[in-house]
Design a protein around this motif. Sequence first.
Motif, PDB file in Angstrom:
ATOM      1  N   ARG A   1      25.704  40.690  48.520  1.00 51.05           N
ATOM      2  CA  ARG A   1      24.893  39.534  48.075  1.00 51.05           C
ATOM      3  C   ARG A   1      23.343  39.600  48.016  1.00 51.05           C
ATOM      4  O   ARG A   1      22.791  40.383  48.861  1.00 51.05           O
ATOM      5  CB  ARG A   1      25.337  38.290  48.742  1.00 51.05           C
ATOM      6  N   ASP A   2      22.819  38.541  47.335  1.00 49.60           N
ATOM      7  CA  ASP A   2      21.496  38.749  47.247  1.00 49.60           C
ATOM      8  C   ASP A   2      20.888  37.702  48.403  1.00 49.60           C
ATOM      9  O   ASP A   2      21.140  36.447  48.370  1.00 49.60           O
ATOM     10  CB  ASP A   2      21.066  38.206  45.896  1.00 49.60           C
ATOM     11  N   GLU A   3      20.261  38.397  49.267  1.00 52.44           N
ATOM     12  CA  GLU A   3      19.816  37.383  50.227  1.00 52.44           C
ATOM     13  C   GLU A   3      18.142  37.306  50.496  1.00 52.44           C
ATOM     14  O   GLU A   3      17.649  36.826  51.213  1.00 52.44           O
ATOM     15  CB  GLU A   3      20.100  38.061  51.827  1.00 52.44           C
ATOM     16  N   GLY A   4      17.574  37.540  49.328  1.00 55.96           N
ATOM     17  CA  GLY A   4      16.225  37.317  49.189  1.00 55.96           C
ATOM     18  C   GLY A   4      15.386  38.377  49.948  1.00 55.96           C
ATOM     19  O   GLY A   4      14.167  37.962  50.063  1.00 55.96           O
ATOM     20  N   VAL A   5      15.691  39.343  50.460  1.00 54.19           N
ATOM     21  CA  VAL A   5      15.079  40.247  51.265  1.00 54.19           C
ATOM     22  C   VAL A   5      14.077  40.984  50.427  1.00 54.19           C
ATOM     23  O   VAL A   5      14.459  41.438  49.290  1.00 54.19           O
ATOM     24  CB  VAL A   5      15.994  41.381  52.011  1.00 54.19           C
ATOM     25  N   PRO A   6      12.663  41.091  50.814  1.00 53.19           N
ATOM     26  CA  PRO A   6      11.525  41.687  49.995  1.00 53.19           C
ATOM     27  C   PRO A   6      11.801  43.269  50.116  1.00 53.19           C
ATOM     28  O   PRO A   6      10.791  44.005  50.442  1.00 53.19           O
ATOM     29  CB  PRO A   6      10.307  41.079  50.541  1.00 53.19           C
TER      30      PRO A   6
ATOM     31  N   SER B   1      11.954  38.979  60.324  1.00 54.96           N
ATOM     32  CA  SER B   1      11.318  37.533  60.015  1.00 54.96           C
ATOM     33  C   SER B   1      10.218  37.506  60.948  1.00 54.96           C
ATOM     34  O   SER B   1       9.930  38.276  62.218  1.00 54.96           O
ATOM     35  CB  SER B   1      12.060  36.549  60.550  1.00 54.96           C
TER      36      SER B   1
ATOM     37  N   ALA C   1      18.671  43.497  48.127  1.00 57.49           N
ATOM     38  CA  ALA C   1      18.126  42.399  48.684  1.00 57.49           C
ATOM     39  C   ALA C   1      18.878  41.915  49.881  1.00 57.49           C
ATOM     40  O   ALA C   1      19.026  40.512  50.307  1.00 57.49           O
ATOM     41  CB  ALA C   1      17.966  41.214  47.688  1.00 57.49           C
ATOM     42  N   GLN C   2      19.600  42.603  50.366  1.00 55.08           N
ATOM     43  CA  GLN C   2      20.405  42.583  51.755  1.00 55.08           C
ATOM     44  C   GLN C   2      20.224  43.219  52.796  1.00 55.08           C
ATOM     45  O   GLN C   2      19.719  44.449  52.741  1.00 55.08           O
ATOM     46  CB  GLN C   2      21.968  42.677  51.260  1.00 55.08           C
TER      47      GLN C   2
ATOM     48  N   ARG D   1      16.313  33.377  55.073  1.00 58.99           N
ATOM     49  CA  ARG D   1      17.421  33.154  54.113  1.00 58.99           C
ATOM     50  C   ARG D   1      18.739  33.951  54.628  1.00 58.99           C
ATOM     51  O   ARG D   1      19.803  33.482  54.674  1.00 58.99           O
ATOM     52  CB  ARG D   1      17.202  33.638  52.785  1.00 58.99           C
ATOM     53  N   SER D   2      18.507  35.345  55.063  1.00 57.12           N
ATOM     54  CA  SER D   2      19.695  35.957  55.435  1.00 57.12           C
ATOM     55  C   SER D   2      19.987  35.495  56.989  1.00 57.12           C
ATOM     56  O   SER D   2      21.292  35.411  57.285  1.00 57.12           O
ATOM     57  CB  SER D   2      19.196  37.579  55.875  1.00 57.12           C
TER      58      SER D   2
END
Length: 428
Positions: free
Chosen positions: A82-87, A156, A220-221, A335-336
């Motif tokens: 999934r897309d977790e929004g990780v940069p 984070s 993005a995971q 988000r993760s």
Amino acid sequence: MASQTTQDAQHESFRQYLPDLNTPRFQAIAKNDAYGHAKELLEHHRPPWLYGLYLHWRKLFEEPFKGVTNDGVVRPNLFELRDEGVPIDAITSAANAIIAQLSAEQTVRTLLHIDSPEWRSWSNPEFLVSDKGIRLDEITPSLRDSVLSLLETTLSPEGYAKARAAMRINHFLGELVNAPRVMNEHSYNFVLFGTPAVDRPWGFSFYGHHLCLSVFLHKAQIVVSPWFTGAEPNAIDSGPHAGTRILHEEERLGLQLMQSLSAEDKKRATAYEEMKDPNMPRGRWNHDDQRHLCGAYRDNRVVPYEGVLVGTLPPAQQDLVRAILAQYLLYLPARSRELRVRDCAARFGETYFSWIGGHGDADPFYYRVQSPVMLVEFDHHSGVFLSNTRPAKFHIHTLLRTPNAGDYGVALRNQIEPAVQQEYVWEE
């Protein structure tokens, strides 16, 4: 619950357990660097109990990876891509900035194949038993800053702050016991696995005394598992970083949950009433891990469920479990972390909270939260460098595992690479 004043007094009490630095053990460590200290273990077998544990670790390391389970059977289809929004762009750039500075020799030691079994060879004692990659206290300031920048970009903000605090507490301990070349702020190894990329799986390991992070990335995971974080003592009371403290929230929340349980649920949760209980079966306590079960080299451990079922607890207590899990997921970007807590809460019907020890404000204790998708442990330890012979609240070990092949991102990799067998095999 204990007042802040009471907690402060408990944590400051480590001063009464400062060791005699004139003993042979501390005289020897004061003269050694990390390599000389490791030689004491690996060639001279001192201390014998730890050398025996090291031999056991190597046997465990030879086993193909399976993953932590509750019954020996890996459950499939528990984790989703999934897309977790990780940069991932920024993280990849930070990793490439490290690679650009490596010498030829450092490159060979630091850039390992994503399938390398060495991803599993981390450990948390101060002995350097797996010497790979680059060590932060031996490299140029620029390269060291680049490694720390990768950590900061990946984790984070609060997770990075926790990791840096653990490193500074390690330095503080090194000063307390006159072993600054073995334990300092930068006595940690760093290794890359796979080629950093925005569209392919890769990761890295960062490990040393009381801080070990295994990080897997794909698009993005992110998976940060397994990890180990400890501290002895868990608070700095002097010097430039005075006031630094870690692991107190995990302690506070666990105790709050246990104290809030009904008498019947306390009984269900309590696996053993004493920290080294005569009713424990052989092996349930050991010299190094003491009560925790899933530390270094325990990648395939079978840990049966025990304790009280979280799904049967009232909403307020389930909220405390969520808060505990969120604290253990602090290394993940926001988000993760949110998604992982949601995953765990969805399985509260098969999540167990278990406890060892007393549950008064001053009592040391162990607890575990375990489900098919997450296992966390908290343990108050007796002294390793300090002289307390019984568990104390100023020496804490914590860890996280992702059961059912979730560690090291293996369960996700099995979906990314369908040609790979369901049970991903690493062999030495």
